[in-house]
Design an enzyme around this catalytic site. Structure first.
Site, PDB file in Angstrom:
ATOM      1  N   ASP A  34     123.637  83.013  36.244  1.00 63.80           N
ATOM      2  CA  ASP A  34     122.257  83.517  36.235  1.00 63.80           C
ATOM      3  C   ASP A  34     122.285  85.021  36.486  1.00 63.80           C
ATOM      4  N   ALA A  35     121.466  85.742  35.734  1.00 63.39           N
ATOM      5  CA  ALA A  35     121.421  87.206  35.872  1.00 63.39           C
ATOM      6  C   ALA A  35     120.592  87.637  37.080  1.00 63.39           C
ATOM      7  N   LEU A  36     119.908  86.683  37.721  1.00 58.63           N
ATOM      8  CA  LEU A  36     119.013  87.004  38.848  1.00 58.63           C
ATOM      9  C   LEU A  36     118.033  88.108  38.469  1.00 58.63           C
ATOM     10  N   THR A  37     117.262  87.853  37.411  1.00 52.97           N
ATOM     11  CA  THR A  37     116.144  88.731  37.067  1.00 52.97           C
ATOM     12  C   THR A  37     115.066  88.519  38.128  1.00 52.97           C
ATOM     13  N   ALA A  83     118.580  79.386  30.781  1.00 49.94           N
ATOM     14  CA  ALA A  83     118.218  80.804  30.994  1.00 49.94           C
ATOM     15  C   ALA A  83     117.302  81.293  29.889  1.00 49.94           C
ATOM     16  N   THR A 131     110.784  74.543  24.536  1.00 47.30           N
ATOM     17  CA  THR A 131     109.376  74.425  24.911  1.00 47.30           C
ATOM     18  C   THR A 131     108.529  73.855  23.778  1.00 47.30           C
ATOM     19  N   ASP A 132     107.398  73.264  24.136  1.00 51.37           N
ATOM     20  CA  ASP A 132     106.465  72.770  23.108  1.00 51.37           C
ATOM     21  C   ASP A 132     105.745  73.914  22.400  1.00 51.37           C
ATOM     22  N   GLU A 133     105.822  75.131  22.973  1.00 49.23           N
ATOM     23  CA  GLU A 133     105.080  76.256  22.370  1.00 49.23           C
ATOM     24  C   GLU A 133     105.602  76.624  20.990  1.00 49.23           C
ATOM     25  N   TYR A 156     107.029  85.229  23.042  1.00 51.60           N
ATOM     26  CA  TYR A 156     107.834  84.244  23.780  1.00 51.60           C
ATOM     27  C   TYR A 156     108.162  83.039  22.908  1.00 51.60           C
ATOM     28  N   LYS A 160     111.739  81.609  21.391  1.00 54.74           N
ATOM     29  CA  LYS A 160     112.263  80.259  21.683  1.00 54.74           C
ATOM     30  C   LYS A 160     112.466  79.490  20.374  1.00 54.74           C
ATOM     31  N   LEU A 196     100.108  79.967  36.068  1.00 58.34           N
ATOM     32  CA  LEU A 196      98.756  79.621  36.527  1.00 58.34           C
ATOM     33  C   LEU A 196      98.713  78.868  37.869  1.00 58.34           C
ATOM     34  N   ASP A 286      90.656  87.598  27.947  1.00 63.89           N
ATOM     35  CA  ASP A 286      91.551  86.551  27.469  1.00 63.89           C
ATOM     36  C   ASP A 286      92.948  87.091  27.153  1.00 63.89           C
ATOM     37  N   GLY A 289      96.109  86.364  21.575  1.00 56.99           N
ATOM     38  CA  GLY A 289      96.706  85.261  20.806  1.00 56.99           C
ATOM     39  C   GLY A 289      96.793  83.958  21.571  1.00 56.99           C
TER      40      GLY A 289
HETATM   41  P1  NAD Z   1     112.186  81.010  34.924  1.00 56.50           P
HETATM   42  O1  NAD Z   1     111.654  82.284  34.382  1.00 56.50           O
HETATM   43  O2  NAD Z   1     111.648  80.478  36.200  1.00 56.50           O
HETATM   44  O3  NAD Z   1     113.774  81.137  35.103  1.00 56.50           O
HETATM   45  C1  NAD Z   1     114.598  81.734  34.154  1.00 56.50           C
HETATM   46  C2  NAD Z   1     115.964  81.963  34.801  1.00 56.50           C
HETATM   47  O4  NAD Z   1     116.825  82.547  33.793  1.00 56.50           O
HETATM   48  C3  NAD Z   1     115.922  82.935  35.972  1.00 56.50           C
HETATM   49  O5  NAD Z   1     116.726  82.437  37.033  1.00 56.50           O
HETATM   50  C4  NAD Z   1     116.509  84.220  35.409  1.00 56.50           C
HETATM   51  O6  NAD Z   1     117.170  85.006  36.383  1.00 56.50           O
HETATM   52  C5  NAD Z   1     117.487  83.666  34.372  1.00 56.50           C
HETATM   53  N1  NAD Z   1     117.759  84.634  33.301  1.00 56.50           N
HETATM   54  C6  NAD Z   1     116.836  85.341  32.583  1.00 56.50           C
HETATM   55  N2  NAD Z   1     117.477  86.121  31.685  1.00 56.50           N
HETATM   56  C7  NAD Z   1     118.799  85.879  31.824  1.00 56.50           C
HETATM   57  C8  NAD Z   1     119.959  86.375  31.161  1.00 56.50           C
HETATM   58  N3  NAD Z   1     119.867  87.281  30.187  1.00 56.50           N
HETATM   59  N4  NAD Z   1     121.163  85.903  31.542  1.00 56.50           N
HETATM   60  C9  NAD Z   1     121.265  84.973  32.533  1.00 56.50           C
HETATM   61  N5  NAD Z   1     120.200  84.486  33.211  1.00 56.50           N
HETATM   62  C10 NAD Z   1     118.988  84.939  32.855  1.00 56.50           C
HETATM   63  O7  NAD Z   1     112.034  79.970  33.737  1.00 56.50           O
HETATM   64  P2  NAD Z   1     111.645  78.416  33.781  1.00 56.50           P
HETATM   65  O8  NAD Z   1     110.175  78.284  33.801  1.00 56.50           O
HETATM   66  O9  NAD Z   1     112.459  77.737  34.811  1.00 56.50           O
HETATM   67  O10 NAD Z   1     112.138  77.981  32.325  1.00 56.50           O
HETATM   68  C11 NAD Z   1     113.490  77.571  32.128  1.00 56.50           C
HETATM   69  C12 NAD Z   1     113.656  77.140  30.682  1.00 56.50           C
HETATM   70  O11 NAD Z   1     112.779  76.065  30.397  1.00 56.50           O
HETATM   71  C13 NAD Z   1     113.333  78.242  29.675  1.00 56.50           C
HETATM   72  O12 NAD Z   1     114.247  78.152  28.619  1.00 56.50           O
HETATM   73  C14 NAD Z   1     111.930  77.905  29.219  1.00 56.50           C
HETATM   74  O13 NAD Z   1     111.713  78.369  27.903  1.00 56.50           O
HETATM   75  C15 NAD Z   1     111.959  76.395  29.280  1.00 56.50           C
HETATM   76  N6  NAD Z   1     110.658  75.727  29.506  1.00 56.50           N
HETATM   77  C16 NAD Z   1     109.849  76.097  30.558  1.00 56.50           C
HETATM   78  C17 NAD Z   1     108.661  75.398  30.786  1.00 56.50           C
HETATM   79  C18 NAD Z   1     107.760  75.737  31.943  1.00 56.50           C
HETATM   80  O14 NAD Z   1     106.669  75.194  32.024  1.00 56.50           O
HETATM   81  N7  NAD Z   1     108.158  76.611  32.858  1.00 56.50           N
HETATM   82  C19 NAD Z   1     108.295  74.347  29.940  1.00 56.50           C
HETATM   83  C20 NAD Z   1     109.129  74.009  28.866  1.00 56.50           C
HETATM   84  C21 NAD Z   1     110.325  74.704  28.676  1.00 56.50           C
HETATM   85  O1  DAU Z   2     104.134  74.754  27.324  1.00 56.65           O
HETATM   86  C1  DAU Z   2     105.327  75.129  27.948  1.00 56.65           C
HETATM   87  C2  DAU Z   2     105.230  76.553  28.437  1.00 56.65           C
HETATM   88  O2  DAU Z   2     104.361  76.542  29.566  1.00 56.65           O
HETATM   89  C3  DAU Z   2     106.578  77.155  28.807  1.00 56.65           C
HETATM   90  O3  DAU Z   2     107.382  77.240  27.653  1.00 56.65           O
HETATM   91  C4  DAU Z   2     106.407  78.550  29.414  1.00 56.65           C
HETATM   92  O4  DAU Z   2     107.663  79.046  29.841  1.00 56.65           O
HETATM   93  C5  DAU Z   2     105.477  78.437  30.608  1.00 56.65           C
HETATM   94  O5  DAU Z   2     105.250  79.708  31.156  1.00 56.65           O
HETATM   95  C6  DAU Z   2     104.158  77.781  30.208  1.00 56.65           C
HETATM   96  O6  DAU Z   2     103.392  78.670  29.329  1.00 56.65           O
HETATM   97  P1  DAU Z   2     101.808  78.855  29.495  1.00 56.65           P
HETATM   98  O7  DAU Z   2     101.446  80.154  28.916  1.00 56.65           O
HETATM   99  O8  DAU Z   2     101.081  77.638  29.049  1.00 56.65           O
HETATM  100  O9  DAU Z   2     101.731  78.884  31.127  1.00 56.65           O
HETATM  101  P2  DAU Z   2     100.868  79.809  32.136  1.00 56.65           P
HETATM  102  O10 DAU Z   2     101.005  79.208  33.491  1.00 56.65           O
HETATM  103  O11 DAU Z   2     101.172  81.253  31.955  1.00 56.65           O
HETATM  104  O12 DAU Z   2      99.375  79.568  31.626  1.00 56.65           O
HETATM  105  C7  DAU Z   2      98.798  78.273  31.621  1.00 56.65           C
HETATM  106  C8  DAU Z   2      97.384  78.414  31.080  1.00 56.65           C
HETATM  107  O13 DAU Z   2      96.599  79.125  32.030  1.00 56.65           O
HETATM  108  C9  DAU Z   2      97.305  79.205  29.789  1.00 56.65           C
HETATM  109  O14 DAU Z   2      96.264  78.658  28.975  1.00 56.65           O
HETATM  110  C10 DAU Z   2      96.906  80.608  30.241  1.00 56.65           C
HETATM  111  C11 DAU Z   2      96.065  80.345  31.466  1.00 56.65           C
HETATM  112  N1  DAU Z   2      96.135  81.367  32.524  1.00 56.65           N
HETATM  113  C12 DAU Z   2      97.348  81.762  32.964  1.00 56.65           C
HETATM  114  C13 DAU Z   2      97.469  82.699  33.948  1.00 56.65           C
HETATM  115  C14 DAU Z   2      98.838  83.175  34.432  1.00 56.65           C
HETATM  116  C15 DAU Z   2      94.961  81.876  33.085  1.00 56.65           C
HETATM  117  O15 DAU Z   2      93.844  81.500  32.690  1.00 56.65           O
HETATM  118  N2  DAU Z   2      95.087  82.813  34.069  1.00 56.65           N
HETATM  119  C16 DAU Z   2      96.290  83.262  34.516  1.00 56.65           C
HETATM  120  O16 DAU Z   2      96.327  84.116  35.423  1.00 56.65           O
END
Ligand code: NAD
Ligand code: DAU
Length: 350
Positions: A34-37, A83, A131-133, A156, A160, A196, A286, A289
């Site tokens: 992990d790059a620890l961003t 990652a 992701t489903d996105e 994003y 993906k 959120l 909003d 997109g």
């Molecule tokens: P996150 O942002 O919480 O974590 C990402 C991790 O990747 C961090 O620890 C960061 O340090 C590391 N990282 C980033 N860039 C890197 C690099 N260049 N090299 C090595 N490490 C790196 O993300 P998350 O929400 O845990 O998502 C993890 C995976 O799951 C992603 O691929 C995301 O697309 C997917 N995903 C997330 C969700 C969601 O709701 N969060 C849903 C579906 C899929």
């Molecule tokens: O669907 C899977 C995805 O879900 C993952 O691939 C992404 O990594 C993850 O971040 C998440 O994406 P979303 O954009 O759906 O999640 P977020 O929590 O950013 O936003 C959820 C919803 O809430 C979205 O419709 C935007 C809205 N929102 C979000 C934030 C941060 C707000 O209304 N206010 C906010 O401040």
């Protein structure tokens, strides 16, 4: 027996995935790269950092030389690729960072595995977490299936989608044994408070405005993070090579209904009068997109592998709020410093 490279194991989902594999499979050796961003945090893994079958390497998935060194040293039999740059809003302000990590990083990792495995794919797995996105945005009806055409609409999701295509290209062109899963929105402990649910929990605790994009009518399908990593475990061990599996919660909420449910539960837990936290709801400009609706059809995963989510949403949200209330040190640490800077630049009043 596996020796597994997990990428992004210090992030939200990655830390739950790492914990599950380290504790459930003591015979496996797990290396977390992990790059620890800003999103990576070793505090997320404190409870397992001394386990004998676990080690951590700080490094970047775009670093070819480091990947070669790690493959040579550990002889990985599998990769769980988690990652990524993961936040849609950040992809709108800095799309290139998403191309670098999600596209170039995934290609670099695929090449490292290909070069090391050198066509000897017996027992090997390259598992890509997506992701489903990638499927775009739904109207009021319908669900994303594994056959839904890709239609990513944010930097994003486009990055993906591109990474998914690269993984499939390595399967078709080089016969690399890959698996892909596309999951809906996760929630739970260790979720970074730019997203959120943890953002609203943090702001309710601190009596700060709850920023809702647009009219709050966008819909997401929420899944507890431990259910997601449980599904990855099942697909990793039993899913078919070359296949894609959708993972979802059958749990659709408009953002506004979800935030009101959070307010309701938190008023009770914090001993505030009913309706108090709802007053913090603030509609803001909003997201550019902004996808209207995501909803997953996870019937392939259920029919083929018997997976179903284990937790009802109200229970999952209650557990999640309790975790944030109990772990205020974690929350305070990740919301100090750069987080404030990001937060202040993010929201514009309508
Ligand atoms: P996150 O942002 O919480 O974590 C990402 C991790 O990747 C961090 O620890 C960061 O340090 C590391 N990282 C980033 N860039 C890197 C690099 N260049 N090299 C090595 N490490 C790196 O993300 P998350 O929400 O845990 O998502 C993890 C995976 O799951 C992603 O691929 C995301 O697309 C997917 N995903 C997330 C969700 C969601 O709701 N969060 C849903 C579906 C899929
Ligand atoms: O669907 C899977 C995805 O879900 C993952 O691939 C992404 O990594 C993850 O971040 C998440 O994406 P979303 O954009 O759906 O999640 P977020 O929590 O950013 O936003 C959820 C919803 O809430 C979205 O419709 C935007 C809205 N929102 C979000 C934030 C941060 C707000 O209304 N206010 C906010 O401040």
């Amino acid at each position: 027996m596996h020796t597994i490279l997990i990428t992004g194991g210090a992030g939200f989902i990655g830390s739950h995935l790492t914990r599950l594999f380290v504790t459930k499979y003591p015979g496996y050796k797990i290396v977390n790269l992990d790059a620890l961003t800003y999103a990576g945090n070793l505090e997320n893994l404190k409870d397992i950092e001394n386990n004998a079958n676990y080690s951590f390497v700080k490094g970047d998935i775009t670093d070819t030389a480091l990947l070669k060194e790690l493959f040579d040293m550990h002889q990985f039999t599998a990769v769980l690729h988690c990652a990524a740059e993961s936040h849609v809003d950040r992809s709108i302000t800095d799309p290139l960072a998403f191309v670098t990590t999600n596209v170039v990083g995934t290609a670099t990792l695929l090449l490292a595995a290909k070069q090391h495995w050198h066509g000897n794919y017996e027992g090997k797995i390259f598992y890509h977490i997506s992701t489903d996105e990638v499927y775009g945005s739904l109207g009021a009806e319908g669900f994303f299936t594994e056959e839904t055409a890709y239609d990513p609409r944010s930097p994003y999701s486009a990055s993906k989608a591109s990474s998914d295509h690269l993984v499939r290209a390595f399967y078709h062109t080089y016969h690399m044994p890959v698996k892909i899963s596309n999951c809906s929105n996760n929630y739970g402990p260790y979720h970074f408070p730019e997203k959120l649910i943890p953002l609203c929990i943090h702001n309710i605790i601190n009596n700060k405005p709850l920023p809702i994009y647009g009219k709050g009518e966008n819909i997401r399908d929420w899944l507890y993070v431990e259910d997601h990593v449980g599904a990855i475990d099942v697909i990793f061990h039993k899913g078919r090579i070359g296949e894609t599996y959708n993972i979802g919660g059958h749990n659709e909420w408009t953002n506004i209904a979800l935030v009101k449910e959070l307010c309701r539960q938190m008023d009770t837990k914090l001993g505030r009068p009913a309706g108090d936290s709802e007053k913090l709801i603030t509609y803001v400009k909003d997201r550019a997109g902004h996808d209207l609706r995501y909803a997953i059809d996870a019937s392939k995963l259920k029919d083929e592998l018997g997976w179903l989510p284990s937790l009802q949403f109200e229970e999952g949200i209650s557990k999640t709020i309790d975790w944030y209330l109990t772990n205020s040190d974690w929350l305070n640490a990740v919301t100090s410093g750069n987080y404030q800077h990001y937060y202040e630049g993010q929201y514009v009043k309508r």
